[in-house]
Design a protein around this motif. Structure first.
Motif, PDB file in Angstrom:
ATOM      1  N   ALA A 172       0.864  -1.186   0.000  1.00 27.28           N
ATOM      2  CA  ALA A 172       0.000   0.000   0.000  1.00 27.28           C
ATOM      3  C   ALA A 172       0.898   1.232   0.000  1.00 27.28           C
ATOM      4  CB  ALA A 172      -0.904   0.007   1.239  1.00 27.28           C
ATOM      5  N   VAL A 173       0.283   2.390  -0.049  1.00 23.27           N
ATOM      6  CA  VAL A 173       1.026   3.645   0.136  1.00 23.27           C
ATOM      7  C   VAL A 173       0.914   4.038   1.603  1.00 23.27           C
ATOM      8  CG1 VAL A 173       1.235   6.069  -0.482  1.00 23.27           C
ATOM      9  CG2 VAL A 173       0.614   4.385  -2.228  1.00 23.27           C
ATOM     10  N   TYR A 174       2.039   4.347   2.228  1.00 24.17           N
ATOM     11  CA  TYR A 174       2.074   4.714   3.634  1.00 24.17           C
ATOM     12  C   TYR A 174       2.390   6.208   3.754  1.00 24.17           C
ATOM     13  CZ  TYR A 174       1.823  -0.170   4.819  1.00 24.17           C
ATOM     14  OH  TYR A 174       1.393  -1.466   4.955  1.00 24.17           O
ATOM     15  N   PHE A 175       1.512   6.912   4.459  1.00 26.34           N
ATOM     16  CA  PHE A 175       1.697   8.343   4.687  1.00 26.34           C
ATOM     17  C   PHE A 175       2.097   8.592   6.131  1.00 26.34           C
ATOM     18  CE2 PHE A 175       0.334  10.102   0.737  1.00 26.34           C
ATOM     19  CZ  PHE A 175      -0.631   9.239   0.240  1.00 26.34           C
ATOM     20  N   CYS A 176       3.129   9.385   6.285  1.00 28.49           N
ATOM     21  CA  CYS A 176       3.522   9.899   7.579  1.00 28.49           C
ATOM     22  C   CYS A 176       2.824  11.241   7.764  1.00 28.49           C
ATOM     23  CB  CYS A 176       5.044  10.051   7.592  1.00 28.49           C
ATOM     24  SG  CYS A 176       5.711  10.967   8.972  1.00 28.49           S
ATOM     25  N   ALA A 177       2.361  11.529   8.966  1.00 30.12           N
ATOM     26  CA  ALA A 177       1.718  12.814   9.242  1.00 30.12           C
ATOM     27  C   ALA A 177       2.156  13.308  10.604  1.00 30.12           C
ATOM     28  CB  ALA A 177       0.193  12.678   9.189  1.00 30.12           C
ATOM     29  N   ALA A 178       2.226  14.623  10.735  1.00 29.21           N
ATOM     30  CA  ALA A 178       2.636  15.235  11.996  1.00 29.21           C
ATOM     31  C   ALA A 178       1.702  16.389  12.304  1.00 29.21           C
ATOM     32  CB  ALA A 178       4.077  15.728  11.899  1.00 29.21           C
ATOM     33  N   SER A 179       1.452  16.624  13.591  1.00 30.36           N
ATOM     34  CA  SER A 179       0.530  17.683  13.963  1.00 30.36           C
ATOM     35  C   SER A 179       0.947  18.359  15.254  1.00 30.36           C
ATOM     36  CB  SER A 179      -0.899  17.149  14.082  1.00 30.36           C
ATOM     37  OG  SER A 179      -0.982  16.198  15.112  1.00 30.36           O
ATOM     38  N   ALA A 180       0.404  19.565  15.442  1.00 26.12           N
ATOM     39  CA  ALA A 180       0.598  20.320  16.674  1.00 26.12           C
ATOM     40  C   ALA A 180      -0.726  20.990  16.984  1.00 26.12           C
ATOM     41  CB  ALA A 180       1.697  21.354  16.488  1.00 26.12           C
ATOM     42  N   PRO A 202      -3.269  17.427  10.900  1.00 26.30           N
ATOM     43  CA  PRO A 202      -2.032  16.778  10.463  1.00 26.30           C
ATOM     44  C   PRO A 202      -1.502  17.331   9.149  1.00 26.30           C
ATOM     45  CG  PRO A 202      -3.927  15.349  10.080  1.00 26.30           C
ATOM     46  CD  PRO A 202      -4.438  16.550  10.782  1.00 26.30           C
ATOM     47  N   THR A 203      -0.194  17.419   9.078  1.00 28.58           N
ATOM     48  CA  THR A 203       0.510  17.730   7.833  1.00 28.58           C
ATOM     49  C   THR A 203       1.093  16.435   7.314  1.00 28.58           C
ATOM     50  OG1 THR A 203       1.072  19.957   8.589  1.00 28.58           O
ATOM     51  CG2 THR A 203       2.388  19.045   6.791  1.00 28.58           C
ATOM     52  N   PHE A 204       0.784  16.119   6.059  1.00 29.58           N
ATOM     53  CA  PHE A 204       1.158  14.829   5.500  1.00 29.58           C
ATOM     54  C   PHE A 204       2.408  14.914   4.638  1.00 29.58           C
ATOM     55  CE2 PHE A 204      -2.361  11.928   6.395  1.00 29.58           C
ATOM     56  CZ  PHE A 204      -3.323  12.806   6.849  1.00 29.58           C
ATOM     57  N   GLY A 205       3.166  13.811   4.630  1.00 26.23           N
ATOM     58  CA  GLY A 205       4.217  13.638   3.647  1.00 26.23           C
ATOM     59  C   GLY A 205       3.613  13.157   2.338  1.00 26.23           C
ATOM     60  N   ARG A 206       4.484  12.957   1.332  1.00 27.10           N
ATOM     61  CA  ARG A 206       3.997  12.553   0.011  1.00 27.10           C
ATOM     62  C   ARG A 206       3.729  11.063  -0.108  1.00 27.10           C
ATOM     63  NH1 ARG A 206       7.333  16.183  -4.448  1.00 27.10           N
ATOM     64  NH2 ARG A 206       6.571  18.192  -3.714  1.00 27.10           N
ATOM     65  N   GLY A 207       4.150  10.313   0.892  1.00 31.83           N
ATOM     66  CA  GLY A 207       3.864   8.893   0.878  1.00 31.83           C
ATOM     67  C   GLY A 207       5.001   8.036   0.348  1.00 31.83           C
ATOM     68  N   THR A 208       5.047   6.796   0.819  1.00 32.18           N
ATOM     69  CA  THR A 208       5.981   5.782   0.328  1.00 32.18           C
ATOM     70  C   THR A 208       5.166   4.575  -0.096  1.00 32.18           C
ATOM     71  OG1 THR A 208       7.802   6.485   1.757  1.00 32.18           O
ATOM     72  CG2 THR A 208       7.865   4.219   0.925  1.00 32.18           C
ATOM     73  N   SER A 209       5.370   4.142  -1.323  1.00 31.35           N
ATOM     74  CA  SER A 209       4.665   2.974  -1.831  1.00 31.35           C
ATOM     75  C   SER A 209       5.435   1.715  -1.453  1.00 31.35           C
ATOM     76  CB  SER A 209       4.511   3.063  -3.348  1.00 31.35           C
ATOM     77  OG  SER A 209       3.874   1.910  -3.850  1.00 31.35           O
ATOM     78  N   LEU A 210       4.836   0.875  -0.611  1.00 29.20           N
ATOM     79  CA  LEU A 210       5.464  -0.362  -0.168  1.00 29.20           C
ATOM     80  C   LEU A 210       4.921  -1.525  -0.988  1.00 29.20           C
ATOM     81  CD1 LEU A 210       7.159  -2.065   1.849  1.00 29.20           C
ATOM     82  CD2 LEU A 210       5.119  -2.167   3.300  1.00 29.20           C
ATOM     83  N   ILE A 211       5.831  -2.312  -1.527  1.00 33.40           N
ATOM     84  CA  ILE A 211       5.451  -3.540  -2.231  1.00 33.40           C
ATOM     85  C   ILE A 211       6.104  -4.702  -1.512  1.00 33.40           C
ATOM     86  CG2 ILE A 211       5.521  -4.812  -4.408  1.00 33.40           C
ATOM     87  CD1 ILE A 211       5.726  -2.103  -5.823  1.00 33.40           C
ATOM     88  N   VAL A 212       5.284  -5.628  -1.050  1.00 34.59           N
ATOM     89  CA  VAL A 212       5.792  -6.820  -0.381  1.00 34.59           C
ATOM     90  C   VAL A 212       5.609  -8.007  -1.329  1.00 34.59           C
ATOM     91  CG1 VAL A 212       5.607  -8.338   1.620  1.00 34.59           C
ATOM     92  CG2 VAL A 212       5.171  -5.869   1.864  1.00 34.59           C
ATOM     93  N   HIS A 213       6.727  -8.593  -1.735  1.00 35.59           N
ATOM     94  CA  HIS A 213       6.702  -9.710  -2.686  1.00 35.59           C
ATOM     95  C   HIS A 213       6.535 -11.034  -1.971  1.00 35.59           C
ATOM     96  CE1 HIS A 213       7.913  -7.148  -6.036  1.00 35.59           C
ATOM     97  NE2 HIS A 213       8.762  -6.570  -5.207  1.00 35.59           N
ATOM     98  N   PRO A 214       5.650 -11.907  -2.488  1.00 38.12           N
ATOM     99  CA  PRO A 214       5.483 -13.232  -1.873  1.00 38.12           C
ATOM    100  C   PRO A 214       6.746 -14.060  -1.991  1.00 38.12           C
ATOM    101  CG  PRO A 214       3.701 -12.743  -3.420  1.00 38.12           C
ATOM    102  CD  PRO A 214       4.740 -11.678  -3.588  1.00 38.12           C
TER     103      PRO A 214
END
Lengths: 114, 114
Positions: A86-94, A102-114
């Motif tokens: 999936a795409v994983y978003f990091c977010a930070a808030s105050a 929250p302020t979001f990052g652009r995301g990292t697409s994770l691919i897990v191969h069988p």
């Protein structure tokens, strides 16, 4: 200027191995951090969070680490499963005006191969 | 327990037109936030509604406006559509008054402006 940065657009991991997703932030006022997971055609789903008073939070296979001095957090997934792809978003808030936006990052697409 | 719902799922408009997107929050939630997610980017905060008032606003022009109803549901209106308004529009709900609140997202409305 990006206050939350995810410098790796993608990550490929073998099933059963550890996935490590990284996130950096620049605003020292951020005190609450979240990770969201997003599948195609769905909205982001809350995964795990951590307050700035902690340096680690664990929930099953997911652990988030926070290094305040380096303004860096990471999400560890152990063991990785194909369904984690999936795409994983990091977010930070105050706190602002009584609310945490929250302020979001652009995301990292994770691919897990069988 | 119904999660956050949004309508419509997809929408095609032409430049200069106006559009209204709708959101129903998660049961028990009283705060609704709207985000714009452009391709390859993380969600960008548009505004947040609480007690039928706009509580916070991100860096978006006045063409973007909203409304919250007494049942906590919300609408996002965009006037004078531009090609650059093409994006996924996400609604998120949360419960006010909680420190470090977590937002829960709907599936989004994908808007295409031609």
């Amino acid at each position: 200027d990006q206050q939350v940065k995810q410098n790796s657009p993608s990550l490929s991991v073998q099933e059963g191995r550890i996935s490590i997703l990284n996130c950096d932030y620049t605003n020292s006022m951020f005190d609450y951090f979240l990770w969201y997971k997003k599948y195609p055609a769905e909205g982001p789903t809350f995964l795990i969070s951590i307050s700035s008073i902690k340096d680690k939070n664990e929930d099953g296979r997911f652990t988030v680490f926070l290094n305040k001095s380096a303004k860096h957090l990471s999400l560890h997934i152990v063991p990785s499963q194909p369904g984690d792809s999936a795409v994983y978003f990091c977010a930070a808030s105050a706190a602002s005006g009584g609310s945490y936006i929250p302020t979001f990052g652009r995301g990292t697409s994770l691919i897990v191969h069988p | 327990d119904a999660g956050v719902t949004q309508s419509p799922t997809h929408l095609i408009k032409t430049r200069g037109q106006q559009v209204t997107l709708r959101c129903s929050p998660k049961s028990g939630h009283d705060t609704v936030s709207w985000y714009q997610q452009a391709l390859g980017q993380g969600p960008q905060f548009i505004f947040q509604y609480y007690e039928e008032e706009e509580r916070q606003r991100g860096n978006f022009p006045d063409r973007f406006s909203g409304h919250q109803f007494p049942n906590y549901s919300s609408e996002l209106n965009v006037n004078a559509l531009l090609l650059g308004d093409s994006a996924l529009y996400l609604c998120a709900s949360s419960l006010a008054g909680r420190a470090q609140e977590t937002q829960y997202f709907g599936p989004g409305t994908r808007l295409l402006v031609l």
